[in-house]
Motif scaffolding. Structure first.
Motif, PDB file in Angstrom:
ATOM      1  N   THR A  43      25.676 -48.439  79.640  1.00  0.00           N
ATOM      2  CA  THR A  43      24.916 -49.148  78.615  1.00  0.00           C
ATOM      3  C   THR A  43      24.226 -48.133  77.726  1.00  0.00           C
ATOM      4  O   THR A  43      23.939 -47.012  78.150  1.00  0.00           O
ATOM      5  CB  THR A  43      23.850 -50.076  79.235  1.00  0.00           C
ATOM      6  N   ASP A  44      23.991 -48.518  76.507  1.00  0.00           N
ATOM      7  CA  ASP A  44      23.279 -47.647  75.582  1.00  0.00           C
ATOM      8  C   ASP A  44      21.814 -47.589  75.983  1.00  0.00           C
ATOM      9  O   ASP A  44      21.273 -48.551  76.524  1.00  0.00           O
ATOM     10  CB  ASP A  44      23.389 -48.165  74.151  1.00  0.00           C
ATOM     11  N   PRO A  45      21.156 -46.469  75.670  1.00  0.00           N
ATOM     12  CA  PRO A  45      19.726 -46.406  75.982  1.00  0.00           C
ATOM     13  C   PRO A  45      18.941 -47.384  75.113  1.00  0.00           C
ATOM     14  O   PRO A  45      19.367 -47.745  74.018  1.00  0.00           O
ATOM     15  CB  PRO A  45      19.348 -44.956  75.667  1.00  0.00           C
ATOM     16  N   THR A  46      17.804 -47.790  75.595  1.00  0.00           N
ATOM     17  CA  THR A  46      16.935 -48.693  74.853  1.00  0.00           C
ATOM     18  C   THR A  46      16.390 -47.973  73.624  1.00  0.00           C
ATOM     19  O   THR A  46      15.884 -46.859  73.736  1.00  0.00           O
ATOM     20  CB  THR A  46      15.769 -49.147  75.744  1.00  0.00           C
ATOM     21  N   PRO A  47      16.507 -48.593  72.450  1.00  0.00           N
ATOM     22  CA  PRO A  47      15.976 -47.944  71.242  1.00  0.00           C
ATOM     23  C   PRO A  47      14.465 -47.752  71.336  1.00  0.00           C
ATOM     24  O   PRO A  47      13.748 -48.580  71.897  1.00  0.00           O
ATOM     25  CB  PRO A  47      16.312 -48.924  70.119  1.00  0.00           C
ATOM     26  N   THR A  48      13.996 -46.640  70.771  1.00  0.00           N
ATOM     27  CA  THR A  48      12.564 -46.344  70.743  1.00  0.00           C
ATOM     28  C   THR A  48      12.094 -46.272  69.298  1.00  0.00           C
ATOM     29  O   THR A  48      12.894 -46.387  68.370  1.00  0.00           O
ATOM     30  CB  THR A  48      12.265 -45.008  71.438  1.00  0.00           C
TER      31      THR A  48
ATOM     32  N   ASP B 283      13.954 -44.035  66.885  1.00  0.00           N
ATOM     33  CA  ASP B 283      15.231 -44.502  66.339  1.00  0.00           C
ATOM     34  C   ASP B 283      15.046 -45.267  65.024  1.00  0.00           C
ATOM     35  O   ASP B 283      16.016 -45.531  64.318  1.00  0.00           O
ATOM     36  CB  ASP B 283      15.953 -45.396  67.358  1.00  0.00           C
TER      37      ASP B 283
ATOM     38  N   ALA C 229      20.300 -50.560  66.298  1.00  0.00           N
ATOM     39  CA  ALA C 229      21.303 -50.752  67.346  1.00  0.00           C
ATOM     40  C   ALA C 229      22.133 -52.002  67.084  1.00  0.00           C
ATOM     41  O   ALA C 229      22.490 -52.739  67.994  1.00  0.00           O
ATOM     42  CB  ALA C 229      20.655 -50.807  68.727  1.00  0.00           C
TER      43      ALA C 229
ATOM     44  N   GLN D 125      21.243 -54.732  65.630  1.00  0.00           N
ATOM     45  CA  GLN D 125      20.480 -55.977  65.616  1.00  0.00           C
ATOM     46  C   GLN D 125      19.476 -55.961  64.478  1.00  0.00           C
ATOM     47  O   GLN D 125      18.839 -54.939  64.227  1.00  0.00           O
ATOM     48  CB  GLN D 125      19.727 -56.161  66.938  1.00  0.00           C
TER      49      GLN D 125
ATOM     50  N   GLU E  22       5.584 -49.028  67.248  1.00  0.00           N
ATOM     51  CA  GLU E  22       6.832 -49.716  67.590  1.00  0.00           C
ATOM     52  C   GLU E  22       7.128 -50.868  66.644  1.00  0.00           C
ATOM     53  O   GLU E  22       8.260 -51.319  66.547  1.00  0.00           O
ATOM     54  CB  GLU E  22       6.795 -50.233  69.037  1.00  0.00           C
TER      55      GLU E  22
END
Length: 179
Positions: free
Chosen positions: A110-115, A118, A143, A145, A171
């Motif tokens: 899975t791709d890492p969670t965007p921070t 990003d 990502a 979305q 964030e």
């Protein structure tokens, strides 16, 4: 007119096999839904055979044996033994498949969670005009979305203008410039 009482009953062996099958399916559902049933301590406590594999074996064995037992009429010990063999024959490929599927799901990349980092460099559109001294709203793609964020800018930017993010303030808020 004489009355006829027909009582259908399930053989004791069939009932036992159905209970085993139901318990196996219940444990399999809990294991696949991520409850980490019976995982005490480390992740590899259950050994070389996963809970999913054992539960799938039990479920397929119970239901397969119940079917065979009913087809044979399972009233003698020899017929119940044949039903047990039929259940085991059905359970082996099902448990192998459950093992492969659960391993594939567990090891899936899975791709890492965007921070917030990003967000910098992302392009988007102004949804609510951004005043020079306050916040507006922008929509960017992160990502793949759509994400709606609060935005600040050095000068006013009207709604509908294309922007890019130059700094992530938090964030949920960014500093933008027109593109």
């Amino acid at each position: 007119m004489p009355s006829v009482d027909t009582v259908q009953y399930v053989a004791t062996g069939t009932l036992f096999f159905l209970i085993v099958g139901g318990a196996g399916v219940a444990v399999l559902a809990l294991a696949l839904l991520g409850t980490e049933l019976l995982h005490f301590g480390g992740a590899d406590v259950d050994g070389p055979v996963s809970i999913e594999t054992v539960a799938a074996f039990a479920g397929a064995f119970g239901f397969g044996a119940a079917i065979v037992n009913e087809l044979l009429g399972g009233r003698t010990p020899a017929m119940v033994a044949a039903a047990t063999a039929g259940g085991a024959l059905a359970a082996v490929p099902v448990s192998w498949l459950a093992s492969r599927l659960s391993r594939a799901a567990r090891d899936m990349h899975t791709d890492p969670t965007p921070t917030r980092h990003d967000l910098v460099g992302a392009m988007g559109l102004v949804v609510t005009a951004v005043p020079a001294d306050g916040y507006g709203e922008v929509r960017i793609r992160l990502a793949g979305q759509p994400v709606k964020l609060n935005a600040r800018a050095d000068r006013a930017i009207p709604a509908g203008a294309q922007i890019f993010v130059v700094q992530a303030l938090s964030e949920t808020s960014v500093h933008v410039e027109t593109y």
